[in-house]
Design an enzyme around this catalytic site. Structure first.
Site, PDB file in Angstrom:
ATOM      1  N   HIS A 148      33.253  23.928  15.421  1.00  0.00           N
ATOM      2  CA  HIS A 148      33.817  25.055  14.686  1.00  0.00           C
ATOM      3  C   HIS A 148      35.113  25.510  15.353  1.00  0.00           C
ATOM      4  CE1 HIS A 148      30.057  26.283  12.426  1.00  0.00           C
ATOM      5  NE2 HIS A 148      29.508  25.546  13.380  1.00  0.00           N
ATOM      6  N   HIS A 178      29.498  18.663  14.598  1.00  0.00           N
ATOM      7  CA  HIS A 178      30.720  19.319  14.117  1.00  0.00           C
ATOM      8  C   HIS A 178      31.153  20.400  15.087  1.00  0.00           C
ATOM      9  CE1 HIS A 178      27.202  21.378  12.401  1.00  0.00           C
ATOM     10  NE2 HIS A 178      27.896  22.497  12.555  1.00  0.00           N
TER      11      HIS A 178
HETATM   12  P1  AMP Z   1      25.994  24.912  12.281  1.00  0.00           P
HETATM   13  O1  AMP Z   1      25.137  26.154  12.294  1.00  0.00           O
HETATM   14  O2  AMP Z   1      26.831  24.781  13.524  1.00  0.00           O
HETATM   15  O3  AMP Z   1      25.201  23.665  11.950  1.00  0.00           O
HETATM   16  O4  AMP Z   1      27.053  25.169  11.137  1.00  0.00           O
HETATM   17  C1  AMP Z   1      27.006  24.570   9.887  1.00  0.00           C
HETATM   18  C2  AMP Z   1      28.166  25.138   9.121  1.00  0.00           C
HETATM   19  O5  AMP Z   1      28.413  24.305   8.015  1.00  0.00           O
HETATM   20  C3  AMP Z   1      27.928  26.557   8.585  1.00  0.00           C
HETATM   21  O6  AMP Z   1      28.905  27.434   9.137  1.00  0.00           O
HETATM   22  C4  AMP Z   1      28.084  26.387   7.065  1.00  0.00           C
HETATM   23  O7  AMP Z   1      28.754  27.470   6.466  1.00  0.00           O
HETATM   24  C5  AMP Z   1      28.889  25.106   6.968  1.00  0.00           C
HETATM   25  N1  AMP Z   1      28.698  24.338   5.746  1.00  0.00           N
HETATM   26  C6  AMP Z   1      27.528  23.938   5.200  1.00  0.00           C
HETATM   27  N2  AMP Z   1      27.755  23.218   4.081  1.00  0.00           N
HETATM   28  C7  AMP Z   1      29.098  23.158   3.928  1.00  0.00           C
HETATM   29  C8  AMP Z   1      29.959  22.562   2.954  1.00  0.00           C
HETATM   30  N3  AMP Z   1      29.484  21.872   1.917  1.00  0.00           N
HETATM   31  N4  AMP Z   1      31.290  22.712   3.106  1.00  0.00           N
HETATM   32  C9  AMP Z   1      31.781  23.412   4.142  1.00  0.00           C
HETATM   33  N5  AMP Z   1      31.027  23.981   5.096  1.00  0.00           N
HETATM   34  C10 AMP Z   1      29.700  23.871   4.992  1.00  0.00           C
END
Ligand code: AMP
Ligand code: ZN
Length: 143
Positions: A101, A99
């Protein structure tokens, strides 16, 4: 990928505040935003690493992420945006579905990336660049 939370969002099994969707990707609000409007852009197909995401899908992710950045930047409280992608646990990847950001940024948003800058010793940068450069062509051929 039955347990992947982002696959569940793609499949509509759990809710998300979607802002964009097409045949290749989905974008939705991060549930714990750095700033309000922080968006995640993901491929619909499950890939743990962005390195295996097909080029057309990765290209769409970048295009849409940057345009979402523009939309956010046009809001009164924002002036810029960061694109961020963590690939691997040591890099901070928590959700193992690739993903990107999109983080809207304001001059006075009081958030600082914890970014350090080391120094190379004499010859170290040239040696490292040569080593990396020699391996990229083969890595581009990997699936
Ligand atoms: P990363 O540290 O790059 O893996 O970021 C994962 C991101 O996913 C974090 O910023 C979380 O806040 C976000 N996240 C986790 N679960 C969900 C969800 N169900 N809906 C939206 N964002 C999410
Ligand atoms: Zn997934």
């Amino acid at each position: 990928m039955g347990e992947c939370i982002f696959c569940k969002i793609v499949n509509g099994e759990i809710p998300a505040a979607k802002v964009y969707e097409d045949e290749l990707i989905v974008a939705f609000l991060d549930i714990g935003p750095i700033n309000y409007g922080h968006v995640l852009v993901i491929p619909k197909e499950h890939h743990q690493s962005v390195s295996t995401v097909p080029e057309n899908v990765a290209g769409r992710m970048l295009k849409v992420a940057s345009r979402i950045g523009i939309v956010l930047k046009r809001r009164e409280e924002y002036d810029a945006y960061n694109l961020h992608l963590a690939d691997g646990t040591a890099a901070g990847q928590v959700v193992m579905h690739a993903h990107m950001h999109v983080v809207p940024r304001g001059v006075e948003d009081n958030f600082r990336w914890n970014w350090r800058q080391l120094n190379y010793a004499d010859g170290q940068a040239a040696a490292m660049a040569a080593e990396i450069a020699g391996k990229i062509a083969a890595a581009l051929e990997e699936k």
